[in-house]
Design a protein around this motif. Structure first.
Motif, mmCIF file in Angstrom:
data_model
loop_
_atom_site.group_PDB
_atom_site.id
_atom_site.type_symbol
_atom_site.label_atom_id
_atom_site.label_comp_id
_atom_site.label_asym_id
_atom_site.label_seq_id
_atom_site.Cartn_x
_atom_site.Cartn_y
_atom_site.Cartn_z
ATOM 1 N N CYS A 109 -4.899 7.984 8.821
ATOM 2 C CA CYS A 109 -4.463 6.616 9.105
ATOM 3 C C CYS A 109 -5.327 6.082 10.250
ATOM 4 C CB CYS A 109 -2.991 6.656 9.519
ATOM 5 S SG CYS A 109 -2.242 5.049 9.720
ATOM 6 N N SER B 20 0.841 -1.198 0.000
ATOM 7 C CA SER B 20 0.000 0.000 0.000
ATOM 8 C C SER B 20 0.874 1.244 0.000
ATOM 9 C CB SER B 20 -0.987 -0.012 1.167
ATOM 10 O OG SER B 20 -0.337 -0.213 2.388
ATOM 11 N N VAL B 21 2.116 1.108 0.451
ATOM 12 C CA VAL B 21 3.027 2.250 0.402
ATOM 13 C C VAL B 21 3.342 2.589 -1.068
ATOM 14 C CG1 VAL B 21 5.287 1.069 0.541
ATOM 15 C CG2 VAL B 21 4.970 3.240 1.692
ATOM 16 N N PHE C 228 2.205 7.268 10.180
ATOM 17 C CA PHE C 228 3.093 6.393 9.411
ATOM 18 C C PHE C 228 4.286 7.188 8.846
ATOM 19 C CE2 PHE C 228 3.211 3.612 5.327
ATOM 20 C CZ PHE C 228 4.298 2.890 5.818
ATOM 21 N N SER D 108 -0.286 -7.022 3.613
ATOM 22 C CA SER D 108 0.918 -7.216 4.418
ATOM 23 C C SER D 108 0.653 -7.609 5.872
ATOM 24 C CB SER D 108 1.750 -5.925 4.451
ATOM 25 O OG SER D 108 2.205 -5.594 3.172
ATOM 26 N N LYS D 109 -0.485 -7.217 6.402
ATOM 27 C CA LYS D 109 -0.677 -7.355 7.854
ATOM 28 C C LYS D 109 -1.568 -8.559 8.170
ATOM 29 C CE LYS D 109 1.672 -3.534 8.088
ATOM 30 N NZ LYS D 109 3.051 -3.508 8.555
ATOM 31 N N THR E 180 -4.023 -3.307 2.447
ATOM 32 C CA THR E 180 -2.805 -4.075 2.177
ATOM 33 C C THR E 180 -2.979 -5.563 2.490
ATOM 34 O OG1 THR E 180 -0.462 -4.283 2.702
ATOM 35 C CG2 THR E 180 -1.890 -3.619 4.514
ATOM 36 N N ASP F 122 -6.314 5.359 5.260
ATOM 37 C CA ASP F 122 -5.302 4.298 5.241
ATOM 38 C C ASP F 122 -5.711 3.242 6.258
ATOM 39 O OD1 ASP F 122 -3.115 2.633 5.492
ATOM 40 O OD2 ASP F 122 -1.636 4.254 5.478
ATOM 41 N N ASN G 3 -1.031 4.290 12.844
ATOM 42 C CA ASN G 3 0.309 3.782 13.139
ATOM 43 C C ASN G 3 1.137 4.994 13.526
ATOM 44 O OD1 ASN G 3 2.896 2.802 13.102
ATOM 45 N ND2 ASN G 3 2.953 2.349 10.915
ATOM 46 N N ARG H 126 4.813 -7.845 -1.025
ATOM 47 C CA ARG H 126 4.541 -6.481 -1.424
ATOM 48 C C ARG H 126 3.318 -6.354 -2.314
ATOM 49 N NH1 ARG H 126 5.121 -4.611 1.628
ATOM 50 N NH2 ARG H 126 5.597 -2.488 0.968
ATOM 51 N N TYR I 281 -4.517 -1.609 8.852
ATOM 52 C CA TYR I 281 -4.776 -2.496 9.998
ATOM 53 C C TYR I 281 -6.264 -2.770 10.201
ATOM 54 C CZ TYR I 281 0.048 -1.215 10.720
ATOM 55 O OH TYR I 281 1.391 -1.015 10.532
HETATM 56 N N1 PMP Z 1 0.008 2.189 5.978
HETATM 57 C C1 PMP Z 1 0.316 2.023 7.250
HETATM 58 C C2 PMP Z 1 -0.439 2.776 8.258
HETATM 59 C C3 PMP Z 1 1.338 1.151 7.624
HETATM 60 O O1 PMP Z 1 1.661 1.014 8.910
HETATM 61 C C4 PMP Z 1 2.022 0.431 6.637
HETATM 62 C C5 PMP Z 1 3.119 -0.545 6.959
HETATM 63 N N2 PMP Z 1 3.870 -0.330 8.052
HETATM 64 C C6 PMP Z 1 1.666 0.652 5.325
HETATM 65 C C7 PMP Z 1 0.643 1.523 5.018
HETATM 66 C C8 PMP Z 1 2.379 0.015 4.198
HETATM 67 O O2 PMP Z 1 2.287 -1.331 4.184
HETATM 68 P P1 PMP Z 1 2.590 -2.138 2.864
HETATM 69 O O3 PMP Z 1 3.373 -1.262 1.946
HETATM 70 O O4 PMP Z 1 3.345 -3.314 3.316
HETATM 71 O O5 PMP Z 1 1.248 -2.466 2.289
#
Ligand code: PMP
Length: 358
Positions: free
Chosen positions: A161, A92-93, A117, A224-225, A222, A192, A165, A233, A195
């Motif tokens: 966010c 997502s970044v 973040f 990722s979590k 994302t 965002d 974070n 990614r 989470y």
């Molecule tokens: N947004 C927030 C609030 C995050 O904490 C993170 C990862 N630490 C991301 C986006 C990005 O995560 P990713 O690129 O792995 O999807």
């Protein structure tokens, strides 16, 4: 010897913002080390996901599907939105980077709460835009009033966010709605939700419904979590069609690799199984927060897969105390420490260190 780079060029390069590198876990004899500094999912990939990855690996001599067709279709079906409204990226970044580059000219403003973040100010600065950082309010929560007041005619993006974070707090549905009423409709607002799956606050907003009602709202998510695919990614935005189309234009070609596409689809198919793990992590989070509060810690309501310790000047000392016990946490200057909810043993050890630190 070659002539050194001209001083001005060197200074400009040196001034670029940088991410804080991860710290290696302190390994001590007889002590299992835990890296609880990146909000990763402690569970290994599901067997069904590994099977799909093995299969996808046999075709990595080919480029991935540039249009990410199958994953986009799977997400569209799951979320109940048209595929045209979804744009994927390398994390997502990566999607956020696309959005900032697609919408900001030099000197434009990107508004967000702070702390939040760490990528927000970095991506903004790298794109030539200006980060406008509004301090968090009481309880380490977003001060949406102050944020609305900070919008100017240079503001292009607002990043919210939620859960935040590193403080783990959410914005409420009603306050978000009131805030969005105050933001001009030509300013894009990103929710965002990295989470999201860990949220159990009934007052949290339904971001997709908010997006449905407001064309300037972008939802960022994302794999990722909760989905445990941080190493692959892959993330995505849900945005109204013109915004999603702009994101696709700003994307690097083939940015979402074929293993990531395949694993993300397999993970969506296994979401029931993954949800069981998420529920376990949420239960662990609540257990840890309750134990810390019992010890006397003032912990805000936590809605993500981590715990926030507002420590002020004790931040570095607490991070060191964790390090000494084989726990790598994430210190933030003189604000506090963020620790990921992980395996029960790691969580127990965190509570133990915190109890001794007080
Ligand atoms: N947004 C927030 C609030 C995050 O904490 C993170 C990862 N630490 C991301 C986006 C990005 O995560 P990713 O690129 O792995 O999807």
């Amino acid at each position: 010897p070659p002539t050194p780079l001209p001083v001005r060029l060197r200074a400009a390069l040196d001034a670029l913002p940088a991410y804080t590198p991860g710290r290696p876990a302190t390994v001590r004899e007889g002590l299992v080390a835990y890296k609880i500094s990146s909000n990763e999912n402690p569970f290994p990939p599901l067997p069904s996901v590994l099977d799909v990855l093995r299969e996808a690996a046999t075709a990595v001599n080919r480029y991935p599907d540039m249009a990410v067709t199958a994953l986009t279709a799977a997400l569209a079906e799951r979320l109940g939105v048209p595929a045209e409204r979804i744009s994927t990226g390398p994390g997502s970044v990566g999607v956020l980077d696309q959005l900032i580059r697609a919408t900001c000219d030099d000197g434009d403003e990107v508004l967000f709460a702070w702390r939040s973040f760490e990528a927000y100010p970095i991506l903004t600065t790298m794109a030539g835009a200006r980060p406008v950082m509004v301090p968090l309010g009481p309880g380490d929560r977003h001060d949406l009033d102050a944020m609305a007041a900070a919008v100017t005619d240079r503001t292009r993006l607002v990043l919210v966010c939620t859960p935040n974070n590193p403080t783990g707090t959410t914005v409420g549905a009603a306050e978000l709605d009131a805030f969005l009423d105050r933001v001009p409709s030509d300013v894009l607002v990103v929710l965002d939700e990295a989470y999201l799956e860990f949220v159990d606050d009934p007052d949290a907003p339904d971001a997709l419904a908010v997006h449905e009602a407001r064309p300037n709202v972008v939802v960022l998510r994302t794999f990722s979590k909760a989905y445990g695919l941080a190493g692959l990614r892959v993330g995505y935005a849900v945005a109204h069609e013109p915004v999603a189309a702009a994101l696709r234009k700003a994307a690097l070609p083939f940015g979402v690799n074929s293993l990531a596409q395949a694993a993300a689809i397999a993970s969506l198919e296994a979401s029931d199984e993954l949800d069981v793990r998420v529920k376990e992590l949420v239960a662990e989070r609540e257990r840890v927060v309750a134990a810390l509060r019992e010890q006397g810690w003032d912990i805000p309501d936590q809605q993500a897969n981590f715990v926030w310790f507002g420590l002020g000047d004790d931040t570095a000392a607490f991070a060191q105390a964790c390090d000494d016990e084989g726990l790598t946490v994430r210190p933030y200057g003189t604000d506090g420490v963020r620790a990921t909810v992980a395996e029960p043993e790691a969580n127990d050890r965190l509570v133990e260190v915190a109890g001794r630190f007080l």
